[in-house]
Design a protein around this motif. Sequence first.
Motif, PDB file in Angstrom:
ATOM      1  N   LEU A 122      -7.250  -1.725   0.786  1.00 35.11           N
ATOM      2  CA  LEU A 122      -5.933  -1.293   0.556  1.00 35.11           C
ATOM      3  C   LEU A 122      -6.656   0.084  -0.167  1.00 35.11           C
ATOM      4  O   LEU A 122      -7.232  -0.112  -1.202  1.00 35.11           O
TER       5      LEU A 122
ATOM      6  N   THR B   5       0.901  -1.411  -0.074  1.00 34.78           N
ATOM      7  CA  THR B   5       0.145   0.089  -0.013  1.00 34.78           C
ATOM      8  C   THR B   5       0.699   1.290  -0.053  1.00 34.78           C
ATOM      9  O   THR B   5       0.645   2.213  -0.901  1.00 34.78           O
TER      10      THR B   5
ATOM     11  N   VAL C 275      -3.832  -0.182   6.517  1.00 34.91           N
ATOM     12  CA  VAL C 275      -4.791  -1.133   5.871  1.00 34.91           C
ATOM     13  C   VAL C 275      -5.757  -1.138   7.070  1.00 34.91           C
ATOM     14  O   VAL C 275      -5.775  -1.623   8.168  1.00 34.91           O
TER      15      VAL C 275
END
Length: 204
Positions: free
Chosen positions: A160, A80, A167
């Motif tokens: 995400l 991410t 997260v």
Amino acid sequence: MNSSITRRLRVCAAAGLALTGGWMTPAWASDAMATGGLTSQPIGHYDFCKQRPGECSIRPANLAPAALTDGLMRKLVNVTARVNAAVKPMSDMDIYGKDEVWAYPDKGVGDCEDYVLEKRRQLSRMGMSLADLLMTVVRKPDGEGHAVLTVRTDGGDYVLDNLTDKVKPWDETGYRFLKRQAIDNTGRWVSIRGGQQVLVGSVQ
């Protein structure tokens, strides 16, 4: 809110989905979102599939949710943050001169769907099943459309997002979840119970 995240927010709000890191161990008690039957495919994904048909006819052999471990969460957080930092937010209109273009951000620019595609690609290359990496359409609290990646785990569904490096469990995002890819076919989409009728362009 820093300027980079503010720009990502504006880009996704202006995109075709405008409805026409970290984690904490206690949050691991998430649930899986309830899905309904087959529903219309977002027009951007339909066009993406015409360009890349091989990516939209995959039937994953392993449909079990991923095991929720410290290692998996570190992987999700790292991907991410890496993709969010690597891709500059830019609208489809600015990139392609038209709306609703879903594409990999190989030139380092993209909107929310493109961040999702890249995270999905990277996690798939790391060995995750595509049954657990689902492109998802949501409505933000301000009413604008948005796209995120849903990751299915045996400890619940996690999101995400290009608007944050965290997260989060899906039910802690503040979003209304509308539709996502089916777990058993990458070219099909299912509704999410409790969502609203999607107003983005869709293939009926």
